[in-house]
Design an enzyme around this catalytic site. Structure first.
Site, PDB file in Angstrom:
ATOM      1  N   GLY A  68      76.814  58.599 -43.058  1.00 38.88           N
ATOM      2  CA  GLY A  68      75.840  57.677 -43.257  1.00 38.88           C
ATOM      3  C   GLY A  68      75.814  56.487 -44.273  1.00 38.88           C
ATOM      4  O   GLY A  68      75.282  55.358 -43.957  1.00 38.88           O
ATOM      5  N   HIS A 134      61.313  43.564 -29.778  1.00 40.28           N
ATOM      6  CA  HIS A 134      62.301  42.662 -29.039  1.00 40.28           C
ATOM      7  C   HIS A 134      62.925  41.684 -29.705  1.00 40.28           C
ATOM      8  O   HIS A 134      62.656  41.151 -30.740  1.00 40.28           O
ATOM      9  CB  HIS A 134      61.247  42.206 -28.124  1.00 40.28           C
ATOM     10  CG  HIS A 134      60.141  41.107 -28.781  1.00 40.28           C
ATOM     11  ND1 HIS A 134      60.358  39.721 -28.899  1.00 40.28           N
ATOM     12  CD2 HIS A 134      58.990  41.437 -29.095  1.00 40.28           C
ATOM     13  CE1 HIS A 134      59.342  39.399 -29.709  1.00 40.28           C
ATOM     14  NE2 HIS A 134      58.583  40.022 -29.756  1.00 40.28           N
ATOM     15  N   HIS A 143      72.143  50.087 -41.100  1.00 37.73           N
ATOM     16  CA  HIS A 143      71.368  51.220 -41.087  1.00 37.73           C
ATOM     17  C   HIS A 143      69.941  50.950 -41.364  1.00 37.73           C
ATOM     18  O   HIS A 143      69.461  50.361 -42.140  1.00 37.73           O
ATOM     19  CB  HIS A 143      71.825  52.325 -42.202  1.00 37.73           C
ATOM     20  CG  HIS A 143      71.080  53.735 -42.224  1.00 37.73           C
ATOM     21  ND1 HIS A 143      71.406  54.727 -42.983  1.00 37.73           N
ATOM     22  CD2 HIS A 143      70.350  53.954 -41.460  1.00 37.73           C
ATOM     23  CE1 HIS A 143      70.816  55.637 -42.744  1.00 37.73           C
ATOM     24  NE2 HIS A 143      69.884  55.490 -41.904  1.00 37.73           N
TER      25      HIS A 143
END
Length: 209
Positions: A68, A134, A143
């Protein structure tokens, strides 16, 4: 059935392991982690110390960096560039536009949305129920944490972290290796190597790298 090897065996790896088990025609073959003391096998998965990475075949093995921490993911990628084939995984419940681009090694978690003409960089994590609007452009090793929302045309630089539940309004740019705190609302551009928190988000600290 395609064999997948994971680098990392911590909490994030557990989530990726669950994801892979939901994807047809993939099977976890080996897991590498420096905390593993010796080679052993459990439920048909081989567990190896990190140092064993030098013994695999770059041409035959497919990998996911299942860690992570953004800095650690990049360090592992740089240290093992011979492992040049990284798999991209999308959770079956994720909604991903056919016009979106998901680069090598990225992982899209359960319930995430990636809309038209968005670009998700290599080895980036789009976590549970995160939304990428978009025309967003997310750099490598970033992340986007659970429940975070990037509205349209947002740019997130390499290695940056957008915390859980944060919202970034349209057209805002976040620099490289920056951190947006959980629940923040980002209304202005954030420079490189900055930490921003609050509503609206304000820069709390900056570092040189």
């Amino acid at each position: 059935m395609k064999q997948i090897n994971l680098i990392g065996n911590g909490g994030h790896s557990k989530v990726i392991q669950d994801l892979i088990r939901l994807v047809p025609d993939f099977k976890i073959n080996r897991i590498f982690d420096q905390k593993i003391q010796h080679v052993y096998t459990m439920t048909d998965i081989f567990y190896h110390p990190q140092m064993d990475l030098s013994q695999v075949s770059p041409s035959d093995d497919t990998f996911v960096i299942a860690i992570g921490d953004n800095h650690t993911r990049k360090k592992i990628y740089v240290a093992h560039q011979l492992l040049n084939f990284y798999e991209t995984f999308n959770h079956p419940s994720a909604v991903i536009s056919q016009q979106a681009t998901i680069e090598s090694g990225a992982v899209i978690m359960a319930g995430a949305v990636v809309q038209a003409d968005a670009i998700v960089g290599a080895h980036t994590i789009i976590n549970t129920r995160a939304s990428v609007g978009h025309d967003c452009h997310i750099g490598a090793f970033a992340h986007i944490a659970p429940g975070a929302t990037l509205t349209g045309n947002v740019k997130v630089g390499e290695g940056s972290m957008v915390g859980a539940g944060a919202v970034v309004i349209p057209g805002v740019s976040i620099g490289q290796w920056s951190t947006i705190g959980a629940g923040a609302v980002v209304t202005n551009d954030i420079p490189d190597y900055a930490t921003a928190v609050g509503v609206p988000a304000k820069i709390r600290e900056r570092s040189s790298q």
